[in-house]
Design an enzyme around this catalytic site. Structure first.
Site, PDB file in Angstrom:
ATOM      1  CB  SER A  39      20.824  12.351  -0.524  1.00  0.00           C
ATOM      2  OG  SER A  39      21.086  11.625  -1.717  1.00  0.00           O
ATOM      3  CB  SER A  42      21.683  15.017  -9.636  1.00  0.00           C
ATOM      4  OG  SER A  42      20.873  13.884  -9.886  1.00  0.00           O
ATOM      5  CB  SER A 106      23.433  10.562 -10.070  1.00  0.00           C
ATOM      6  OG  SER A 106      22.524  11.203  -9.205  1.00  0.00           O
TER       7      SER A 106
END
Length: 208
Positions: A39, A42, A106
């Site tokens: 998505s 990172s 993340s």
């Protein structure tokens, strides 16, 4: 969670949180990025980290894959291991934030209960917690699939894969929602920085 260790006590140090924040020139906080695999978590996390550092704010990314190379390498992807994965990283992020660092995490962190516990941990310590929901549609995430994980999950080669055969529970009240199919990483990072500035966690008057 029950504490199993015995004969321990909390030791107060001589340096207070305000002292560390004064040295760094900004408050510590945790920016918690959550969303489906691929998505954009990172990419956004490292973009935000770089932008903050360029502006004189100490930041550090705690990335899901990276952490599983060390601290959490003994955990798999069962519901129980996912819960412990997030519990550990919430505690680590809290320590970073207490040290005056802006921790950017993340992690898929698919379960709402685990994310709420991470928030509560920060709230109890008086530390800012900013939840950013990466709402990128699963179709877009699967089309990106840089590691080929969705393809393997669809083929049955990976079990308990979030978005395929394991659920993802979207946040109910995130501080910020970002769909990376509609904005670039730089634009998404600007949204995060604007939010941090509005909340008084950072200031860019003296940015280089």
């Amino acid at each position: 969670m029950k504490i199993k260790a015995t004969n321990i006590q909390w030791h107060e140090g001589h340096v207070q949180r305000a002292d560390r924040e004064g040295l760094l020139g900004h408050k510590g906080a945790t920016v918690w990025l959550t969303g489906l695999p691929s998505s954009g978590k990172s990419t956004l996390a490292f973009t935000v980290e770089h932008a903050l550092m360029e502006r004189g704010h100490l930041a550090y990314v705690l990335d899901g894959d990276n952490v599983r190379h060390g601290l959490n390498k003994n955990l798999g992807f069962s519901a129980e291991d996912r819960e412990e994965n997030i519990r550990r990283i919430a505690e680590v992020a809290k320590l970073f934030a207490d040290a005056g660092v802006i921790a950017v995490t993340s992690f898929i962190s698919p379960y709402r209960r685990d994310r709420d516990r991470a928030r509560s941990l920060h709230d109890e310590a008086g530390l800012p917690f900013v939840e950013v929901y990466m709402s990128t549609p699963v179709e877009v995430c699967e089309e990106r699939d840089p590691k080929g994980l969705y393809k393997k999950a669809r083929a049955g080669q990976i079990k308990q894969f979030t978005g395929v055969d394991d659920p993802y529970e979207p946040p109910l009240n995130p501080e910020l929602t970002i769909d990376t199919s509609k904005v670039s990483p730089t634009e998404a990072a600007a949204l995060v920085l604007e939010l941090l500035e509005r909340r008084g966690l950072v200031g860019f008057d003296n940015a280089q």
